[in-house]
Design an enzyme around this catalytic site. Structure first.
Site, PDB file in Angstrom:
ATOM      1  N   ASP A   1       0.793  -1.239   0.000  1.00 45.13           N
ATOM      2  CA  ASP A   1       0.000   0.000   0.000  1.00 45.13           C
ATOM      3  C   ASP A   1       0.823   1.286   0.000  1.00 45.13           C
ATOM      4  O   ASP A   1       0.361   2.327  -0.432  1.00 45.13           O
ATOM      5  CB  ASP A   1      -0.929   0.016   1.227  1.00 45.13           C
ATOM      6  CG  ASP A   1      -0.172  -0.225   2.533  1.00 45.13           C
ATOM      7  OD1 ASP A   1       1.068  -0.361   2.482  1.00 45.13           O
ATOM      8  OD2 ASP A   1      -0.811  -0.291   3.593  1.00 45.13           O
ATOM      9  N   HIS A   2       2.080   1.217   0.453  1.00 43.80           N
ATOM     10  CA  HIS A   2       2.831   2.458   0.665  1.00 43.80           C
ATOM     11  C   HIS A   2       3.586   2.949  -0.566  1.00 43.80           C
ATOM     12  O   HIS A   2       4.044   4.083  -0.587  1.00 43.80           O
ATOM     13  CB  HIS A   2       3.845   2.288   1.799  1.00 43.80           C
ATOM     14  CG  HIS A   2       3.264   2.471   3.163  1.00 43.80           C
ATOM     15  ND1 HIS A   2       2.293   1.644   3.670  1.00 43.80           N
ATOM     16  CD2 HIS A   2       3.514   3.391   4.128  1.00 43.80           C
ATOM     17  CE1 HIS A   2       1.979   2.049   4.892  1.00 43.80           C
ATOM     18  NE2 HIS A   2       2.704   3.102   5.194  1.00 43.80           N
TER      19      HIS A   2
ATOM     20  N   ASP B   1       3.694  -1.029  11.653  1.00 39.10           N
ATOM     21  CA  ASP B   1       3.210   0.277  11.246  1.00 39.10           C
ATOM     22  C   ASP B   1       2.530   0.871  12.462  1.00 39.10           C
ATOM     23  O   ASP B   1       1.783   0.181  13.159  1.00 39.10           O
ATOM     24  CB  ASP B   1       2.211   0.145  10.099  1.00 39.10           C
ATOM     25  CG  ASP B   1       1.872   1.504   9.519  1.00 39.10           C
ATOM     26  OD1 ASP B   1       2.402   1.835   8.453  1.00 39.10           O
ATOM     27  OD2 ASP B   1       1.092   2.240  10.157  1.00 39.10           O
TER      28      ASP B   1
ATOM     29  N   ARG C   1      -1.651  12.351  10.051  1.00 33.86           N
ATOM     30  CA  ARG C   1      -0.406  13.080  10.330  1.00 33.86           C
ATOM     31  C   ARG C   1      -0.285  14.287   9.438  1.00 33.86           C
ATOM     32  O   ARG C   1      -0.672  14.252   8.283  1.00 33.86           O
ATOM     33  CB  ARG C   1       0.794  12.176  10.053  1.00 33.86           C
ATOM     34  CG  ARG C   1       0.823  11.042  10.999  1.00 33.86           C
ATOM     35  CD  ARG C   1       2.219  10.472  11.136  1.00 33.86           C
ATOM     36  NE  ARG C   1       2.162   9.617  12.280  1.00 33.86           N
ATOM     37  CZ  ARG C   1       2.607   8.372  12.310  1.00 33.86           C
ATOM     38  NH1 ARG C   1       3.220   7.866  11.264  1.00 33.86           N
ATOM     39  NH2 ARG C   1       2.488   7.667  13.396  1.00 33.86           N
TER      40      ARG C   1
ATOM     41  N   SER D   1       6.319   7.365  13.294  1.00 33.30           N
ATOM     42  CA  SER D   1       6.085   6.045  12.726  1.00 33.30           C
ATOM     43  C   SER D   1       6.916   4.942  13.367  1.00 33.30           C
ATOM     44  O   SER D   1       7.777   5.180  14.208  1.00 33.30           O
ATOM     45  CB  SER D   1       6.355   6.081  11.234  1.00 33.30           C
ATOM     46  OG  SER D   1       7.646   5.630  10.956  1.00 33.30           O
TER      47      SER D   1
ATOM     48  N   ARG E   1       8.853   2.953  11.582  1.00 35.14           N
ATOM     49  CA  ARG E   1       9.901   2.525  10.644  1.00 35.14           C
ATOM     50  C   ARG E   1      11.231   2.313  11.369  1.00 35.14           C
ATOM     51  O   ARG E   1      11.790   3.234  11.959  1.00 35.14           O
ATOM     52  CB  ARG E   1      10.042   3.530   9.501  1.00 35.14           C
ATOM     53  CG  ARG E   1      10.445   4.906   9.920  1.00 35.14           C
ATOM     54  CD  ARG E   1      10.321   5.893   8.770  1.00 35.14           C
ATOM     55  NE  ARG E   1       8.915   6.229   8.547  1.00 35.14           N
ATOM     56  CZ  ARG E   1       8.479   7.374   8.061  1.00 35.14           C
ATOM     57  NH1 ARG E   1       9.327   8.299   7.697  1.00 35.14           N
ATOM     58  NH2 ARG E   1       7.193   7.604   7.900  1.00 35.14           N
TER      59      ARG E   1
HETATM   60  C1  MIC Z   1       3.367   6.440   8.459  1.00 30.56           C
HETATM   61  O1  MIC Z   1       2.165   6.685   8.510  1.00 30.56           O
HETATM   62  O2  MIC Z   1       4.239   7.254   8.795  1.00 30.56           O
HETATM   63  C2  MIC Z   1       3.789   5.090   7.972  1.00 30.56           C
HETATM   64  C3  MIC Z   1       4.477   5.275   6.705  1.00 30.56           C
HETATM   65  O3  MIC Z   1       2.666   4.280   7.749  1.00 30.56           O
HETATM   66  C4  MIC Z   1       4.700   4.487   9.036  1.00 30.56           C
HETATM   67  C5  MIC Z   1       5.383   3.268   8.671  1.00 30.56           C
HETATM   68  C6  MIC Z   1       6.530   3.466   7.755  1.00 30.56           C
HETATM   69  O4  MIC Z   1       7.316   4.379   7.944  1.00 30.56           O
HETATM   70  O5  MIC Z   1       6.661   2.655   6.848  1.00 30.56           O
HETATM   71  C7  MIC Z   1       4.084   4.247  10.385  1.00 30.56           C
HETATM   72  O6  MIC Z   1       3.181   4.952  10.763  1.00 30.56           O
HETATM   73  O7  MIC Z   1       4.553   3.395  11.142  1.00 30.56           O
HETATM   74 FE1  SF4 Z   2      -0.661   4.666   4.998  1.00 32.31          FE
HETATM   75 FE2  SF4 Z   2       0.467   5.330   7.339  1.00 32.31          FE
HETATM   76 FE3  SF4 Z   2      -0.971   7.096   5.905  1.00 32.31          FE
HETATM   77 FE4  SF4 Z   2      -2.176   5.127   7.060  1.00 32.31          FE
HETATM   78  S1  SF4 Z   2      -1.068   6.748   8.100  1.00 32.31           S
HETATM   79  S2  SF4 Z   2      -2.549   5.824   4.985  1.00 32.31           S
HETATM   80  S3  SF4 Z   2      -0.700   3.471   6.865  1.00 32.31           S
HETATM   81  S4  SF4 Z   2       0.949   6.142   5.335  1.00 32.31           S
END
Ligand code: MIC
Ligand code: SF4
Length: 755
Positions: free
Chosen positions: A95-96, A160, A448, A643, A645
C-alpha cells in the site's frame, strides 16, 4: 467465513479461564485492556500485579501484519532467523509504494512496473513462509485488517504505527518495528512494558456536523503528541456504544498521534454489525458467546477513577468539529475559533485541496456522509472551490461506493480518485507545483501533518479534520468557513447553508467486491526460492551487525544535536525514499536529513570535525565511518515520534552511530534502537542538553558494568579542552542489555532458532 477462525476459537476458548485467574491474582475487577493483556501472556509468564509503566512482560500475540515499506526489512530479518514458516498467522499488504498522480488505474500500473522487484520479493517470501499476501491495489493495511482479520479481544502487532486502528474492533493492536514482528513470526515471546491505563468516558451522542474524528482531535489537543506515551487508552460510555465500529477505528487509529501504545473499545452491537456485514458472522457469534469477557468488568466503568491512571470525560452532545494543525496533529482548534486563530497566526486561509480517505477515514460511513455534502453542491447551485481527492482504504470499500453511485457524485464536484493506497498521506503525492514551495493550505482526513508529509513542500499548511469538514471546507475553499453557522453564495447570488451531513453506517445492500486482491501462500513453501539480485538498488540482503567490542566507548564525535521536533520523518524521510526501504545502504543516504542542526538552525548541514567543513549528515557520517570513528546523535523531547519505521534506527546503526542521547524518546523508536544494538540514552538532567557543543568528543563510561536501572556516565570534551561529566539514564532490562552486547537482537534470535 473469517480467516484463521480456528485460531480465534482457540483464543476465545481459553480466554475466560485466563481472565478469571488474573482477576483472582489481582483481587479486583479488570479493565478490558487488562483482560486482553492477561489473556495473551506468553507461556513463561503467570498473571501478577505487574507494575504499570515499570515491568517488562512477555506476550504471545495472535497475529502479525506488515505493510510493504516496513515488511521488506522485517522479512529480510525473518529470513535470517532460519525458520521454515511463520509461527502465527501473518499478512503483508502492498500500500505504501503507490504514487497519487493521475488516477487510480494508471498510478497502480506505474507502481507495479516501478516496484515490480519489491512486490515480487514480498510475494515470494510470503509464499514461502506461509504469509497471506495482499497485492498492490487491495487496500491500505489497517483498513484491510479491520475488514478481514481484527477480532474483539485479540492481540496483534503490526509493523506500522497505525496498527492501532484495529482497536475499533475491540483488539489490542500495537505498532512495532520489523525486528519485533520478526520475533513473533519466529515463535518467540514479544516483550512490552506493562502499560499505564487512560480511560476516556464518552457521554452523550454524536450529532450534526460532529464525527468520531473530532473525538480524537479533541483528545490529541488535551493529551498532546506525548500524552499517551506508555499507555493504553480505553474508551467507554454511552457515546462509545452509540458510535459505529469504523468510527471507533478512526479514534483508535489516531491514538498513534498521541503516542499511545494502543487504544481500544469494549465489544458491542456496532462491532457485531460490522463483523456480520464484512462476512464474519461466525466471529460475531463467537464473540457474543463470551461477550462479558470482551469488555471491562461493570465496576470499572462505574468507578473509572479507581482503575485507570487518568480519566478524561468528553461530552459528545456538545463536542464541536475540530481542525488540528498545521505541522502537528495536536494543535486543536474548534471550528468556531478558526477565524480568530488563523488570523492571529497568519495561516494562509484559502484551501487549495481537500483530501479524504486513507487508513484513518475510509469507511462506508465516512464516504456516505461526505457524499451527502457533495450532493448539495449541485442542489444548491454551488461550485467547489478547492480541488478534491479521495484515496479509498480498500478495494472492497471502493467497489461498494462505486456500486452505490458515490463515486459519480464525487466526480460531479471534480474529484480525483486515487488508488486504494497511502498515496498523499505518505508523501507519494506527485502534486503539480509542489516544487515551487509556495505557502498554501490543504485540509485532509488523514492522521499526520508533519512538515512536507503530504507533498514534500515545507510550506504546505496541512490541517486534519473529519471527512465531512474536509468536504465542506473544500466546497467553500476557505479554512475559516464554519458550516454550522456560515453561508455560501450560490450561482444566483443567494446565501445558502450546507445541511449537516447524513449517511449510512454500513451499506444497506452489503459490501461487494470482485477481486479483493488476496493471494494465499503455498501450503508447503519449502521449494519456493527467494531471489535477491546482488546488483539491486532496491533490495539488499542483511549482514549481521558487529557485536559490542566489550569496552567503554571512547572519543565519539558529535554528529548532530537536533533541535526541536525530530520525528521518524525527520530521521528517515518517506516520499521518494520509500523505494529504498529494502536496501539499507541506499536508504541510509537520507539519515537525519530532515533534522534541524541546533548550531546553525539548518537541515542537513553539519560540521565534519575531521575537516572543519560543513556537509550533509549522511556524507559526514560516512566520513566518520570510513575513519573508523563512532558518533553520537543528540535529540530533544519525544525523539523518534511518529512512525514505526525501524530504518530510523537501522540507518544510524549501519553508518556507525553508537549512541542516541535525548531528552525523551517515543516508545517504538526507543525499542527499535535497542533491538538494533544501539545505545538509546536520556539526559538524567534535561538541562545538560545545553552542555553539548558542536565540536564535542564524548566518552560513554559504565558499559562494562551495564545493568538495569544504573545510569551511565558521559564525559564531554569540548574544543577548548574543558570537560563536562553528565549522567545518562536508560531503560534497558537484562535481555535488552544482551541485545546491545550481541550487536542486535537478531544476532541472538539466529542462534536461538538454530540452536
Ligand atoms: C506512516 O504513517 O508514517 C507510515 C508510513 O505508515 C509508518 C510506517 C513506515 O514508515 O513505513 C508508520 O506509521 O509506522
Ligand atoms: Fe498509509 Fe500510514 Fe498514511 Fe495510514 S497513516 S494511509 S498506513 S501512510
Amino acid at each position: 467465513m473469517a480467516f484463521d477462525i480456528e485460531m480465534i476459537k482457540k483464543v476465545y476458548a481459553e480466554m475466560p479461564a485466563k481472565i478469571n485467574a488474573a482477576r483472582e491474582a489481582l483481587g479486583r475487577p479488570l479493565t478490558l485492556s487488562e483482560k486482553i493483556l492477561f489473556s495473551h501472556l506468553h507461556g513463561d509468564q503467570s498473571p501478577s500485579n505487574f507494575e504499570r509503566g515499570g515491568s517488562y512482560v512477555d506476550f504471545a500475540p495472535d497475529r502479525v501484519a506488515m505493510q510493504d515499506a516496513t515488511a521488506q526489512m522485517a522479512l529480510l530479518q525473518f529470513m535470517q532467523a532460519g525458520r521454515p514458516k511463520v509461527a502465527v498467522p501473518s499478512t503483508v499488504h502492498c500500500d505504501h509504494l503507490i504514487s497519487a498522480k493521475v488516477e487510480a488505474k494508471q498510478d497502480l500500473q506505474v507502481a507495479t512496473t516501478e516496484s515490480k522487484e519489491v512486490y515480487d520479493f514480498l510475494a515470494s517470501v510470503s509464499n514461502k513462509y506461509g504469509i497471506g499476501f495482499w497485492k498492490p491495489g487491495a487496500g491500505i493495511i489497517h483498513q484491510v485488517v479491520l475488514e478481514n482479520y481484527a477480532f474483539p479481544g485479540g492481540m496483534m502487532i503490526g509493523t506500522d504505527s497505525h496498527t492501532v486502528n484495529a482497536g475499533g474492533l475491540g483488539m489490542l493492536a500495537i505498532g512495532v518495528g520489523g525486528a519485533d514482528a520478526c520475533d513473533v513470526m519466529a515463535g518467540l515471546a514479544w516483550e512490552l512494558k506493562w502499560p499505564k491505563l487512560i480511560g476516556i468516558k464518552l457521554t452523550g451522542k454524536l450529532n450534526g456536523w460532529t464525527a468520531p474524528k473530532d473525538v480524537i482531535l479533541k483528545v490529541a489537543g488535551i493529551l498532546t503528541v506525548k500524552g499517551g506515551t506508555g499507555a493504553i487508552v480505553e474508551y467507554f460510555g454511552e457515546g462509545a456504544t452509540s458510535m459505529s465500529c469504523t468510527g471507533k477505528g478512526t479514534i483508535c487509529n489516531m491514538g498513534a498521534e498521541i503516542g499511545a501504545t494502543t487504544s481500544t473499545f469494549g465489544y458491542d452491537a456496532s462491532m457485531s454489525r460490522y463483523l456480520s456485514s464484512t462476512g464474519r458472522a461466525d466471529v460475531a457469534a463467537l464473540a457474543d458467546g463470551i461477550a462479558e469477557h470482551l469488555t471491562a468488568d461493570a465496576e470499572v466503568y462505574a468507578n473509572p477513577e479507581k482503575y485507570f491512571d487518568q480519566v478524561i470525560e468528553i461530552d459528545l452532545n456538545t463536542l464541536e468539529p475540530h481542525l488540528n494543525g498545521p505541522f502537528t496533529p495536536d494543535l486543536a482548534t474548534p471550528i468556531s475559533k478558526m477565524k480568530e486563530v488563523a488570523a492571529a497566526n497568519g495561516w494562509p486561509t484559502t484551501v487549495e485541496v481537500g483530501l479524504i480517505g486513507s487508513c484513518t477515514n475510509s469507511s462506508y460511513e465516512d464516504i456516505s456522509r461526505a457524499v451527502s455534502l457533495a450532493k448539495q453542491v449541485a442542489q444548491k447551485g454551488l461550485t467547489t472551490k478547492a480541488e478534491y481527492m479521495i484515496t479509498p482504504g480498500s478495494e472492497q470499500v471502493r467497489y461498494t461506493i462505486e456500486r452505490d453511485g458515490f463515486l459519480d457524485v464525487f466526480s460531479q464536484i471534480g474529484a480525483k480518485v486515487f488508488a486504494n493506497a497511502c498515496g498523499p498521506c505518505i508523501g507519494m503525492w506527485e502534486r503539480v507545483g509542489a516544487e515551487k514551495k509556495e505557502k498554501n493550505t490543504i485540509v485532509h482526513s488523514f492522521n499526520r501533518n508533519f512538515a512536507k508529509r503530504a507533498d514534500g513542500n515545507p510550506n504546505t499548511f496541512a490541517f486534519v479534520a473529519s471527512p465531512e469538514i474536509v468536504t465542506a471546507l473544500a466546497i467553500a475553499g476557505d479554512l475559516t468557513f464554519n458550516p454550522l453557522t456560515d453561508t455560501l453564495t450560490n450561482d444566483k447570488g443567494e446565501q445558502v447553508k450546507l445541511d449537516a451531513p447524513t449517511g449510512d453506517e454500513l451499506p444497506t445492500k452489503g459490501f461487494a467486491v470482485e477481486d479483493a486482491g488476496y493471494q494465499a501462500p503455498a501450503v508447503d513453501g519449502s521449494s519456493v526460492v527467494v531471489a535477491v539480485d546482488p546488483a539491486s538498488k532496491r533490495l539488499q540482503l542483511l549482514d549481521p551487525f558487529a557485536a559490542w567490542e566489550g569496552t567503554d566507548l571512547k572519543s565519539l564525535k558529535l554528529l548532530i544535536k537536533a533541535k526541536g521536533k525530530c520525528t521518524t520523518d525527520h530521521i528517515s524521510m518517506a516520499g521518494p525514499w520509500l523505494k529504498f526501504r529494502g536496501h539499507l545502504d541506499n536508504i541510509s543516504n537520507n539519515m537525519l536529513i530532515g533534522a534541524v542542526n541546533f548550531f546553525n538552525e539548518k537541515t542537513d548541514s553539519v560540521k565534519n570535525q575531521l575537516t572543519g567543513s560543513f556537509d550533509t549528515v549522511p556524507n559526514t557520517q560516512r566520513a566518520y565511518k570510513a575513519a573508523g570513528i563512532g558518533t553520537i546523535v543528540v535529540g530533544d523531547e519525544n525523539y523518534g515520534e511518529g512512525s514505526s519505521r525501524e530504518h530510523a534506527a537501522m540507518e544510524p546503526r549501519h553508518l556507525g552511530v553508537r549512541v542516541v542521547l535525548t531528552k525523551s524518546f517515543a516508545r517504538i523508536h526507543e525499542t527499535n534502537l535497542k533491538k538494533q544494538g544501539m545505545l538509546a540514552l536520556t539526559f538524567a538532567n534535561k538541562a545538560d542538553y545545553d552542555k553539548i557543543q558542536e565540536d564535542d568528543s564524548i566518552d560513554v563510561n559504565g558499559l562494562t558494568s551495564f545493568a538495569p536501572g544504573t545510569p551511565l556516565t558521559l564525559v564531554l570534551t569540548h574544543k577548548d579542552g574543558s570537560t563536562d561529566s553528565i549522567e545518562a539514564n536508560h531503560t534497558y532490562n537484562q535481555q535488552q542489555i544482551e541485545w546491545f552486547k550481541a550487536g542486535g537482537a537478531l544476532n541472538i534470535i539466529r542462534k536461538q532458532v538454530a540452536g
